[in-house]
Design an enzyme around this catalytic site. Structure first.
Site, PDB file in Angstrom:
ATOM      1  CD1 TRP A 185       5.733   1.180   3.262  1.00 58.09           C
ATOM      2  CD2 TRP A 185       4.677   2.634   2.569  1.00 58.09           C
ATOM      3  NE1 TRP A 185       6.722   2.558   2.901  1.00 58.09           N
ATOM      4  CE2 TRP A 185       5.399   2.973   2.853  1.00 58.09           C
ATOM      5  CE3 TRP A 185       3.186   3.910   1.946  1.00 58.09           C
ATOM      6  CZ2 TRP A 185       5.316   4.520   2.255  1.00 58.09           C
ATOM      7  CZ3 TRP A 185       3.114   4.514   1.238  1.00 58.09           C
ATOM      8  CH2 TRP A 185       4.208   5.242   1.614  1.00 58.09           C
ATOM      9  CD  GLU A 226       6.091  -2.224   1.176  1.00 54.87           C
ATOM     10  OE1 GLU A 226       5.033  -1.479   1.542  1.00 54.87           O
ATOM     11  OE2 GLU A 226       6.590  -1.474   0.203  1.00 54.87           O
ATOM     12  CE  LYS A 228       9.531   4.982  -0.187  1.00 55.17           C
ATOM     13  NZ  LYS A 228       7.854   5.156  -0.956  1.00 55.17           N
ATOM     14  CG  ASP A 259       9.399  -1.758  -2.287  1.00 55.86           C
ATOM     15  OD1 ASP A 259       7.892  -1.569  -3.012  1.00 55.86           O
ATOM     16  OD2 ASP A 259       9.838  -1.309  -3.942  1.00 55.86           O
ATOM     17  CG  HIS A 262      10.505   1.183  -0.941  1.00 48.57           C
ATOM     18  ND1 HIS A 262       9.668   0.025   0.462  1.00 48.57           N
ATOM     19  CD2 HIS A 262      10.252   0.997  -1.425  1.00 48.57           C
ATOM     20  CE1 HIS A 262       8.260   1.000  -0.716  1.00 48.57           C
ATOM     21  NE2 HIS A 262       8.983   1.114  -1.112  1.00 48.57           N
ATOM     22  CG  HIS A 286       6.311  -4.542  -2.488  1.00 46.83           C
ATOM     23  ND1 HIS A 286       4.503  -3.068  -1.690  1.00 46.83           N
ATOM     24  CD2 HIS A 286       4.439  -5.280  -1.947  1.00 46.83           C
ATOM     25  CE1 HIS A 286       3.326  -3.778  -1.495  1.00 46.83           C
ATOM     26  NE2 HIS A 286       3.839  -5.004  -1.756  1.00 46.83           N
ATOM     27  CG  ASP A 294       9.055   6.865  -9.059  1.00 46.42           C
ATOM     28  OD1 ASP A 294       8.176   6.531  -8.154  1.00 46.42           O
ATOM     29  OD2 ASP A 294       8.675   5.374  -9.511  1.00 46.42           O
ATOM     30  CG  ASP A 296       6.343   2.995  -6.472  1.00 44.55           C
ATOM     31  OD1 ASP A 296       6.239   2.263  -5.932  1.00 44.55           O
ATOM     32  OD2 ASP A 296       6.246   4.354  -5.081  1.00 44.55           O
ATOM     33  CG  ASP A 326       3.862  -0.874  -4.536  1.00 44.34           C
ATOM     34  OD1 ASP A 326       3.248  -0.345  -5.086  1.00 44.34           O
ATOM     35  OD2 ASP A 326       4.521  -0.983  -3.607  1.00 44.34           O
TER      36      ASP A 326
HETATM   37  C1  RNT Z   1       5.599   2.697  -0.705  1.00 42.60           C
HETATM   38  C2  RNT Z   1       5.353   1.506  -0.468  1.00 42.60           C
HETATM   39  C3  RNT Z   1       3.004   0.600  -0.628  1.00 42.60           C
HETATM   40  C4  RNT Z   1       3.204   1.436  -1.671  1.00 42.60           C
HETATM   41  C5  RNT Z   1       1.562   0.718  -2.208  1.00 42.60           C
HETATM   42  C6  RNT Z   1       0.480   1.901  -2.423  1.00 42.60           C
HETATM   43  O1  RNT Z   1       6.676   3.851  -1.319  1.00 42.60           O
HETATM   44  O2  RNT Z   1       5.838   0.581  -1.629  1.00 42.60           O
HETATM   45  O3  RNT Z   1       3.849  -0.676  -0.558  1.00 42.60           O
HETATM   46  O4  RNT Z   1       3.737   1.897  -2.689  1.00 42.60           O
HETATM   47  O5  RNT Z   1       1.242   0.191  -0.924  1.00 42.60           O
HETATM   48 ZN    ZN Z   2       5.584  -1.805  -2.023  1.00 44.20          ZN
END
Ligand code: RNT
Ligand code: ZN
Length: 418
Positions: A185, A226, A228, A259, A262, A286, A294, A296, A326
């Site tokens: 990523w 990955e 985003k 993810d 994302h 993820h 956000d 996460d 994640d």
């Molecule tokens: C960030 C990505 C990535 C990170 C990690 C720490 O938006 O999701 O995967 O969260 O690599």
């Molecule tokens: Zn991620």
């Protein structure tokens, strides 16, 4: 027979009436290894230096006391979390979690030896390790571009970093006898609308081409890309967009990482799994929870988590899906944050494995949408709780809320003394 078993026996009968084999469902879920992300343990700080997380469009907020400050503390915390989570899981490292013996080892200098301590620990705990190059928290990431940077010198630095990460991953896979999944990523992106959206993407692809020109055995390493949509400070443009990553993964036979946080806030990755699975061999999830801007927050057993688990079960995707978590929240006890998210993910998987799929499919094929909806809604109040409790008991981990007292004790005895 104890109360947990009694309740379980009744629940099992009830599911049997619905045409569901509870034992088979539990056996299926027991096979799944979830990769716990090391970075929830210390707010994505790592052990390279004291600076912590800087930039990259990701942010960990909160100051809950007791975070891990050393590899040994992080390993002890992870072991505590593992003891509260049913089943055998894995651990997911970032390159900044190296052990450099107090000397500066830059990202383009890391070697397998800097991760020997992790391999020894993984062996002792009989778990697999996964890995991630770290393209953030570094002076060469300060422009917001890394593998797609216009300066060749900076691209080359990051290419070397990633090549070394894959070498380390190969060492993990070989030493532990379990493929190490490497997730690539890059935070590359721009705050405001670019004029040239193409050139950075061409440079990113060229950098990846060079990185993946080095081949390793599949049984040691797998590579996921990955995407985003946006991040803090990269609101207008990300180089590694979804189309970029899916296209690159298909063309180069790589794993596609999805993810959950994302995409556009109303998009759910659950609807993407079947389509993606038709065109790539393997997926890496993820599992995260997006909240407004956000991506996460700690995973909980919400509709999105349910939908992801249902899609995996209904379409037999688990055989070719790597399941990782994640998220990072510094306002909570970090052992508890791992435990909550992982237990919720397993709950969702177990609950999804308890669907009377044949009956539901038959209704759908008959266009009997009324009965399909009625049954799906009734299933929500089927006695899942006793099955989950029994599953935890069988796996020798605390049942129900009992794990809470255990993390509190650990906090008192260990974390609060840091
Ligand atoms: C960030 C990505 C990535 C990170 C990690 C720490 O938006 O999701 O995967 O969260 O690599
Ligand atoms: Zn991620």
């Amino acid at each position: 027979m104890g109360k947990i078993e009694q309740a379980y026996e009744l629940a099992k009968e009830r599911y049997a009436e619905l045409g569901v084999d509870v034992e088979a469902a539990m056996a299926k879920v027991n096979q799944i290894e979830i990769s716990l992300h090391c970075w929830q343990g210390d707010d994505v700080g790592g052990f390279e230096n004291a600076a912590g997380l800087t930039g990259g469009g990701i942010l960990s907020t909160g100051n809950y006391p007791g975070k891990a400050r050393t590899p040994d503390e992080l390993r002890a915390d992870a072991e505590k979390a593992f003891s509260l989570i049913p089943g055998k899981q894995r651990f997911n490292l970032h390159a900044i979690y190296l052990e450099n013996g107090g000397k500066k080892v830059d990202r383009d200098e890391i070697e397998p030896e800097h991760f020997q301590g992790w391999v020894d620990w993984a062996k002792a705990n009989q778990i697999g390790l996964d890995f991630n190059p770290t393209f953030f928290s570094h002076e060469y990431a300060a422009d917001g571009l890394t593998l797609s940077h216009p300066k060749k010198q900076i691209r080359d630095f990051w290419i070397e970093h990633d090549k070394r990460c894959r070498k380390i991953a190969n060492f993990f896979g070989e030493s532990l006898g379990s493929p190490c999944v490497v997730n690539h990523w890059t935070p590359d992106g721009l705050k405001d609308t670019p004029v040239d959206r193409l050139a950075p993407r061409q440079r990113l692809a060229a950098s990846y081409d060079e990185i993946f020109s080095v081949k390793y055995p599949r049984e040691n390493i797998r590579d996921g890309i990955e995407s985003k949509l946006f991040g803090i400070g990269v609101e207008s443009y990300t180089v590694g967009s979804h189309e970029f990553c899916m296209g690159y993964a298909i063309k180069n036979n790589l794993v596609l990482t999805l993810d959950a946080g994302h995409f556009h806030p109303t998009e759910c990755i659950s609807d993407k799994l079947t389509s993606a699975s038709m065109f790539v061999d393997e997926l890496l999830l993820h599992v995260s929870r997006g909240v407004r801007w956000d991506s996460d927050h700690v995973v909980i057993w919400n509709d999105q988590m349910r939908a992801i688990a249902e899609e995996l079960m209904r379409n037999n995707l688990l055989e070719r899906t790597f399941f990782a978590l994640d998220y990072f929240d510094g306002t909570l006890n970090r052992v508890a944050a791992w435990t909550i998210g992982t237990r919720c993910a397993i709950k969702a998987l177990l609950c999804a494995a308890l669907e009377p799929l044949d009956a539901l499919r038959a209704l759908e094929n008959d266009f009997n949408f009324t009965k399909r909806l009625a049954l799906l809604e009734e299933l929500k109040s089927a006695p899942f709780g006793p099955v989950w409790d029994y599953y935890c008991e069988k796996n020798n981990v605390p049942v129900g809320e009992k794990w809470i007292a255990e993390y509190e004790q650990y906090e008192k005895d260990v974390q609060s003394k840091r």
